[in-house]
Design an enzyme around this catalytic site. Structure first.
Site, short mmCIF file in Angstrom:
data_model
loop_
_atom_site.label_atom_id
_atom_site.label_comp_id
_atom_site.label_asym_id
_atom_site.label_seq_id
_atom_site.Cartn_x
_atom_site.Cartn_y
_atom_site.Cartn_z
N ASP A 127 -10.71 25.83 -20.19
CA ASP A 127 -11.29 24.95 -21.09
C ASP A 127 -10.92 25.05 -22.68
OD1 ASP A 127 -12.60 27.14 -21.57
OD2 ASP A 127 -14.75 26.26 -20.80
N ASN A 134 -26.76 28.28 -20.24
CA ASN A 134 -27.70 27.01 -19.60
C ASN A 134 -26.98 26.83 -18.31
OD1 ASN A 134 -24.86 26.30 -20.18
ND2 ASN A 134 -25.37 24.53 -21.31
N HIS A 160 -23.69 26.77 -17.38
CA HIS A 160 -22.33 26.06 -17.41
C HIS A 160 -21.34 27.10 -16.81
CE1 HIS A 160 -21.05 26.71 -21.85
NE2 HIS A 160 -20.83 27.85 -21.04
N GLU A 182 -21.13 21.02 -18.14
CA GLU A 182 -22.64 21.60 -18.49
C GLU A 182 -23.50 20.79 -17.57
OE1 GLU A 182 -22.50 22.95 -21.03
OE2 GLU A 182 -21.86 22.51 -22.87
C1 F6R Z 1 -15.08 29.89 -22.04
C2 F6R Z 1 -15.93 29.21 -20.96
C3 F6R Z 1 -17.48 29.35 -21.07
C4 F6R Z 1 -17.84 30.84 -20.95
C5 F6R Z 1 -19.35 31.03 -21.10
C6 F6R Z 1 -19.72 32.32 -20.93
O1 F6R Z 1 -13.89 29.61 -22.05
O2 F6R Z 1 -15.45 28.71 -20.11
O3 F6R Z 1 -17.83 28.76 -20.00
O4 F6R Z 1 -17.25 31.47 -19.81
O5 F6R Z 1 -20.07 30.45 -21.88
O6 F6R Z 1 -19.19 32.94 -22.26
P1 F6R Z 1 -19.25 34.58 -22.61
O7 F6R Z 1 -18.59 35.05 -21.49
O8 F6R Z 1 -18.81 34.67 -24.02
O9 F6R Z 1 -20.96 34.93 -22.45
#
Ligand code: F6R
Length: 246
Positions: free
Chosen positions: A67, A136, A138, A143
């Site tokens: 992403d 959340n 995701h 989302e």
């Molecule tokens: C980032 C992504 C997000 C993260 C998620 C967890 O490319 O796809 O979905 O994987 O927000 O973030 P961290 O690993 O920083 O806790």
């Protein structure tokens, strides 16, 4: 879906790095889709270390970025592109032909999505997807409320994502939309690793493993993947009911 619990972040990261090395040896043209963020950070470091120690041939490996924040130039510190450039592309000296990521600054985000879907198709699908989980629930920027059959798409970011996302930047950044690979691709991936560590992830891990499967809690899609693995450390697994981990 299977749940595997490791003592700490280091042993969890080591497991994932070793799995990637194993896969690259077995299939040098492996297609791996990686999330950015904190969860896979040490995995990337260990992967580079081991690949160098073992003089691993990474010339056929293909990398896909999960992403990107819309509106950020690829070179911006904190962008997913910039993370991967520093974590993977430069250390492994990958040729630009070996990776594909969304350009969050593109004039046509629709074309960006179509190009990503086409590449995944042309590469024969994703062999391994390595994702994190947001506060959340995701995965990527899928989302709460995102359809489980979506391909690549642009999405309005959730308030939680916008505020938690500030941790990646050295100054406040206005975040409003994301562009992401959708769950249609996750469901088709041959294997998916969801990584989570630390006490702050315990609640979302519990919902993923024990809650109901619903588009309102995106990570619950992992429950429907036959080759989906929830890889967590003891802290992230601390709220799980014993005996419900596989
Ligand atoms: C980032 C992504 C997000 C993260 C998620 C967890 O490319 O796809 O979905 O994987 O927000 O973030 P961290 O690993 O920083 O806790």
């Amino acid at each position: 879906m299977k749940v595997q619990i490791y003592k700490d972040y280091a042993s969890l990261s080591l497991f994932v790095a070793e799995e990637i090395i194993r896969l690259l040896k077995e299939k040098p043209a492996t297609v791996i889709c990686f999330a950015s963020g904190d969860s896979p950070k040490l995995t990337c470091e260990l992967l580079i270390k081991k690949a160098k120690e073992e003089n691993l041939d990474t010339s056929k490996f293909f990398f896909i970025g999960l992403d990107e924040w819309v509106g950020l130039a690829p070179g911006t510190a904190g962008s997913c592109y910039n993370d991967f450039k520093k974590r993977i592309f430069e250390p492994l000296d990958l040729s630009p032909m070996q990776y594909h990521l969304f350009n969050g600054l593109s004039d046509s985000l629709e074309n960006e999505c179509a190009a990503m879907d086409k590449i995944i198709h042309e590469k024969g699908g994703i062999d391994l997807m390595i994702v994190g989980i947001g506060m959340n629930g995701h995965i990527g920027f899928n989302e709460p409320g995102t359809a489980f059959n979506n391909l690549s798409h642009v999405i309005n970011l959730d308030e939680i994502t916008k505020s938690v996302g500030q941790k990646y930047f050295n100054k406040p950044v206005k975040l409003s939309k994301g562009i992401t690979i959708g769950f249609g691709h996750l469901l088709n991936a041959k294997k998916v690793f969801l990584m989570a560590s630390g006490l702050r992830k315990a609640e979302v891990v519990k919902k993923t493993v024990e809650g109901s499967v619903t588009e309102n809690f995106p990570a619950s899609i992992m429950r429907t993947h036959v080759n989906g693995f929830i890889l967590i450390d003891e802290d992230a697994g601390s709220l799980l009911e014993k005996g419900k981990t596989s």
